[in-house]
Scaffold this motif. Structure first.
Motif, PDB file in Angstrom:
ATOM      1  N   ALA A 132      41.129  58.694   1.552  1.00  0.00           N
ATOM      2  CA  ALA A 132      40.053  59.199   2.401  1.00  0.00           C
ATOM      3  C   ALA A 132      39.539  58.115   3.336  1.00  0.00           C
ATOM      4  CB  ALA A 132      38.910  59.725   1.537  1.00  0.00           C
ATOM      5  N   ALA A 133      39.480  56.877   2.804  1.00  0.00           N
ATOM      6  CA  ALA A 133      38.979  55.785   3.651  1.00  0.00           C
ATOM      7  C   ALA A 133      40.011  55.360   4.679  1.00  0.00           C
ATOM      8  CB  ALA A 133      38.569  54.592   2.783  1.00  0.00           C
ATOM      9  N   SER A 134      41.311  55.403   4.304  1.00  0.00           N
ATOM     10  CA  SER A 134      42.349  54.945   5.229  1.00  0.00           C
ATOM     11  C   SER A 134      42.589  55.932   6.353  1.00  0.00           C
ATOM     12  CB  SER A 134      43.656  54.712   4.465  1.00  0.00           C
ATOM     13  OG  SER A 134      44.141  55.939   3.964  1.00  0.00           O
ATOM     14  N   LEU A 135      42.184  57.203   6.181  1.00  0.00           N
ATOM     15  CA  LEU A 135      42.399  58.194   7.223  1.00  0.00           C
ATOM     16  C   LEU A 135      41.254  58.282   8.220  1.00  0.00           C
ATOM     17  CD1 LEU A 135      43.961  61.096   5.130  1.00  0.00           C
ATOM     18  CD2 LEU A 135      45.113  59.441   6.600  1.00  0.00           C
ATOM     19  N   LYS A 136      40.259  57.444   8.025  1.00  0.00           N
ATOM     20  CA  LYS A 136      39.148  57.458   8.970  1.00  0.00           C
ATOM     21  C   LYS A 136      39.612  56.949  10.327  1.00  0.00           C
ATOM     22  CE  LYS A 136      35.388  56.809   5.638  1.00  0.00           C
ATOM     23  NZ  LYS A 136      34.282  55.914   5.225  1.00  0.00           N
ATOM     24  N   SER A 137      39.112  57.535  11.356  1.00  0.00           N
ATOM     25  CA  SER A 137      39.444  57.108  12.712  1.00  0.00           C
ATOM     26  C   SER A 137      38.194  57.146  13.575  1.00  0.00           C
ATOM     27  CB  SER A 137      40.529  58.007  13.312  1.00  0.00           C
ATOM     28  OG  SER A 137      40.073  59.337  13.380  1.00  0.00           O
ATOM     29  N   ARG A 138      38.120  56.198  14.466  1.00  0.00           N
ATOM     30  CA  ARG A 138      36.959  56.130  15.364  1.00  0.00           C
ATOM     31  C   ARG A 138      37.311  56.770  16.699  1.00  0.00           C
ATOM     32  NH1 ARG A 138      35.451  52.630  19.299  1.00  0.00           N
ATOM     33  NH2 ARG A 138      37.234  51.276  18.863  1.00  0.00           N
ATOM     34  N   PRO A 139      36.519  57.713  17.196  1.00  0.00           N
ATOM     35  CA  PRO A 139      36.832  58.337  18.494  1.00  0.00           C
ATOM     36  C   PRO A 139      36.752  57.320  19.625  1.00  0.00           C
ATOM     37  CG  PRO A 139      34.634  58.977  17.743  1.00  0.00           C
ATOM     38  CD  PRO A 139      35.271  58.239  16.603  1.00  0.00           C
ATOM     39  N   GLU A 140      37.601  57.541  20.607  1.00  0.00           N
ATOM     40  CA  GLU A 140      37.647  56.641  21.753  1.00  0.00           C
ATOM     41  C   GLU A 140      36.367  56.757  22.566  1.00  0.00           C
ATOM     42  OE1 GLU A 140      41.034  55.487  25.022  1.00  0.00           O
ATOM     43  OE2 GLU A 140      40.511  57.590  24.763  1.00  0.00           O
ATOM     44  N   ASP A 141      35.743  55.618  22.877  1.00  0.00           N
ATOM     45  CA  ASP A 141      34.524  55.619  23.674  1.00  0.00           C
ATOM     46  C   ASP A 141      34.822  55.086  25.072  1.00  0.00           C
ATOM     47  OD1 ASP A 141      34.962  52.953  23.245  1.00  0.00           O
ATOM     48  OD2 ASP A 141      33.279  52.655  21.884  1.00  0.00           O
ATOM     49  N   ASP A 142      33.772  54.946  25.868  1.00  0.00           N
ATOM     50  CA  ASP A 142      33.938  54.479  27.251  1.00  0.00           C
ATOM     51  C   ASP A 142      34.530  53.077  27.308  1.00  0.00           C
ATOM     52  OD1 ASP A 142      32.892  56.858  28.058  1.00  0.00           O
ATOM     53  OD2 ASP A 142      30.845  56.106  28.302  1.00  0.00           O
ATOM     54  N   ARG A 143      34.159  52.225  26.367  1.00  0.00           N
ATOM     55  CA  ARG A 143      34.668  50.851  26.376  1.00  0.00           C
ATOM     56  C   ARG A 143      36.183  50.838  26.126  1.00  0.00           C
ATOM     57  NH1 ARG A 143      35.579  46.910  22.545  1.00  0.00           N
ATOM     58  NH2 ARG A 143      35.327  44.750  23.268  1.00  0.00           N
ATOM     59  N   ASP A 144      36.647  51.682  25.186  1.00  0.00           N
ATOM     60  CA  ASP A 144      38.086  51.747  24.916  1.00  0.00           C
ATOM     61  C   ASP A 144      38.851  52.257  26.128  1.00  0.00           C
ATOM     62  OD1 ASP A 144      37.676  50.840  22.342  1.00  0.00           O
ATOM     63  OD2 ASP A 144      37.413  52.867  21.537  1.00  0.00           O
ATOM     64  N   GLU A 188      37.954  51.993  29.240  1.00  0.00           N
ATOM     65  CA  GLU A 188      37.929  50.962  30.271  1.00  0.00           C
ATOM     66  C   GLU A 188      38.939  49.859  29.949  1.00  0.00           C
ATOM     67  OE1 GLU A 188      34.733  47.937  32.460  1.00  0.00           O
ATOM     68  OE2 GLU A 188      34.086  49.306  30.875  1.00  0.00           O
ATOM     69  N   LEU A 189      39.053  49.483  28.672  1.00  0.00           N
ATOM     70  CA  LEU A 189      40.030  48.460  28.285  1.00  0.00           C
ATOM     71  C   LEU A 189      41.452  48.949  28.517  1.00  0.00           C
ATOM     72  CD1 LEU A 189      38.475  47.067  24.968  1.00  0.00           C
ATOM     73  CD2 LEU A 189      38.678  45.879  27.156  1.00  0.00           C
ATOM     74  N   ARG A 190      41.717  50.228  28.218  1.00  0.00           N
ATOM     75  CA  ARG A 190      43.046  50.756  28.442  1.00  0.00           C
ATOM     76  C   ARG A 190      43.399  50.764  29.924  1.00  0.00           C
ATOM     77  NH1 ARG A 190      42.326  55.464  26.760  1.00  0.00           N
ATOM     78  NH2 ARG A 190      42.427  56.592  28.729  1.00  0.00           N
ATOM     79  N   ALA A 191      42.434  51.157  30.750  1.00  0.00           N
ATOM     80  CA  ALA A 191      42.681  51.160  32.192  1.00  0.00           C
ATOM     81  C   ALA A 191      42.924  49.748  32.724  1.00  0.00           C
ATOM     82  CB  ALA A 191      41.509  51.810  32.922  1.00  0.00           C
ATOM     83  N   MET A 192      42.199  48.770  32.201  1.00  0.00           N
ATOM     84  CA  MET A 192      42.382  47.387  32.631  1.00  0.00           C
ATOM     85  C   MET A 192      43.751  46.869  32.202  1.00  0.00           C
ATOM     86  SD  MET A 192      38.588  45.803  31.873  1.00  0.00           S
ATOM     87  CE  MET A 192      39.108  44.162  32.345  1.00  0.00           C
ATOM     88  N   ARG A 193      44.180  47.209  30.997  1.00  0.00           N
ATOM     89  CA  ARG A 193      45.511  46.774  30.562  1.00  0.00           C
ATOM     90  C   ARG A 193      46.597  47.377  31.447  1.00  0.00           C
ATOM     91  NH1 ARG A 193      43.434  48.185  25.286  1.00  0.00           N
ATOM     92  NH2 ARG A 193      42.720  46.320  24.158  1.00  0.00           N
ATOM     93  N   GLU A 194      46.462  48.667  31.782  1.00  0.00           N
ATOM     94  CA  GLU A 194      47.451  49.282  32.661  1.00  0.00           C
ATOM     95  C   GLU A 194      47.476  48.610  34.031  1.00  0.00           C
ATOM     96  OE1 GLU A 194      46.455  53.373  32.793  1.00  0.00           O
ATOM     97  OE2 GLU A 194      47.133  53.803  30.738  1.00  0.00           O
ATOM     98  N   LYS A 195      46.308  48.276  34.551  1.00  0.00           N
ATOM     99  CA  LYS A 195      46.250  47.613  35.865  1.00  0.00           C
ATOM    100  C   LYS A 195      46.889  46.235  35.793  1.00  0.00           C
ATOM    101  CE  LYS A 195      45.036  47.396  40.156  1.00  0.00           C
ATOM    102  NZ  LYS A 195      45.684  48.269  41.164  1.00  0.00           N
TER     103      LYS A 195
END
Length: 395
Positions: A45-57, A59-66
């Motif tokens: 139950a603890a290992s299946l926890k996931s955090r939803p993607e927020d604005d910071r994530d 923005e980081l993904r867009a910066m990595r792509e750039k």
């Protein structure tokens, strides 16, 4: 599936029931069941926890792509400067090679559009030169002696051979090979000429002009069980349309798995893979097929999470073909063509079970008697047996 049903499935496996039988009964892949069992034992139950993607994530993904785009452009500029300093031009073949090269930083191909943009080249010019290089030239006919056997007698031998063959639509090269096995020595070009003159050639459908190839490498392997190609087709039966799934070895061209089903789902697409794994590796289990690659197209069944999870569970690696490039899965495509010309298009099946039994019979006939030109006109099963004997002797 609810958590309660997952728990019941895991408990059945822990009580000793067969993993593959539970997978078939519940319609769930063995990889999914194995994952549930591991999560249950590890209090997942603890290992299946996931955090939803927020604005910071985001923005980081867009910066990595750039950053990746800028890095790939800089790498192409460095390659351009190197060629200009060396006084080398930019031929179409070199541009295409660079477009397929994988960037060391971004881990993805540069692409033709990016290469032409950075190198300031016209994509239309590159495409025109590539088409001119791939334009076929008219074959020349060489005159030669007719041989000891007259044309009429040779045509009679060819006609008798075609009537006795269990396959339809074999080309002149395989007819020439079967003549050699029968003790008739002649040249392939003469066989082609005689078959053309007497109307014995298989019908060829005129196709549309082919454009540039998406790859210029090879998809065959040196050893069996290194890469399997899988694909599907459909056929009409008395019970409705049936889906036919196949798996072919890229070395021996052997049909290692074949299956028919009224539904074309991702679970049915896994059946020929499971057949092949049981036949080549002894069982269906975790990591039993390590080192194997599965070549498939971008169909929804093969790109589904369940299909990809299952082949990872077996230890195999997914190897999708290029988009809109069926030649990347050419071994499976060629087998399906042979299957249609020799079975699906020449017989009618009242039930899907009749179709399934006919497919299994054709699989045996094909593996034992179909001639593969690149293996010296020998059947696929012979290639596998020879390699297995060589491996045993080496061990």
């Amino acid at each position: 599936m609810s958590a309660q049903r997952k728990q019941e499935a895991v408990l059945r496996i822990l009580r000793g029931e067969d993993l593959e039988l539970v997978s078939r009964e519940l319609g769930v892949t063995a990889a999914a069941l194995s994952g549930w069992r591991d999560s249950f034992l590890a209090a997942g139950a603890a290992s299946l926890k996931s955090r939803p993607e927020d604005d910071r994530d985001r923005e980081l993904r867009a910066m990595r792509e750039k950053i990746g785009e800028i890095t790939m452009a800089n790498e192409l500029l460095e390659a351009k400067i190197e060629r200009l300093e060396g006084g080398r031009p930019f031929p179409a073949a070199e541009v295409e090679t660079m477009s397929q090269t994988v960037s060391a930083s971004a881990q993805r191909p540069y692409g033709l559009a990016r290469v032409c943009k950075v190198w300031r080249l016209s994509r239309a010019t590159v495409s025109r030169h590539r088409q001119a290089a791939n334009r076929p030239t008219a074959p020349r006919r060489r005159p030669g002696p007719p041989g000891a056997m007259a044309d009429a007698e040779l045509a009679h031998c060819i006609r008798a051979l075609l009537e006795d063959s269990p396959f339809h639509g074999e080309g002149y090269r395989k007819v020439w090979a079967r003549l050699r096995y029968a003790g008739v020595r002649t040249s392939p070009r003469r066989v082609l000429r005689v078959m053309r003159a007497h109307g014995l050639l298989a019908h060829q459908r005129p196709g549309a002009p082919r454009g540039p190839r998406a790859h210029d490498g090879t998809i065959t392997t040196a050893r069996v069980d290194e890469m399997w190609g899988t694909d599907m087709t459909a056929v009409a039966t008395g019970e409705g349309t049936a889906a036919v799934f196949i798996a072919v070895d890229h070395c021996s061209a052997e049909c290692v798995g074949i299956h028919a089903s009224p539904q074309a789902t991702r679970h049915e697409a896994l059946e020929p893979i499971r057949q092949a794994v049981r036949g080549s590796f002894g069982e269906v289990g975790k990591d039993v097929a390590r080192g194997l690659s599965i070549r498939h197209n971008h169909g929804s069944q093969y790109m589904s999470a369940d299909f990809q999870r299952e082949i990872r569970f077996l230890g195999a690696r997914s190897s999708p073909a290029f988009v809109r490039a069926p030649e990347g899965n050419g071994c499976a495509e060629r087998f399906i063509r042979t299957l249609k010309e020799n079975l699906l298009w020449v017989r009618w099946f009242d039930t899907i079970e009749d179709l399934r039994q006919a497919l299994l019979e054709f699989q045996t006939t094909y593996n034992e008697h179909w001639l593969i030109e690149r293996h010296g006109h020998r059947p696929p099963a012979t290639i596998r047996r020879e390699q297995n004997v060589n491996m045993q002797n080496a061990a």
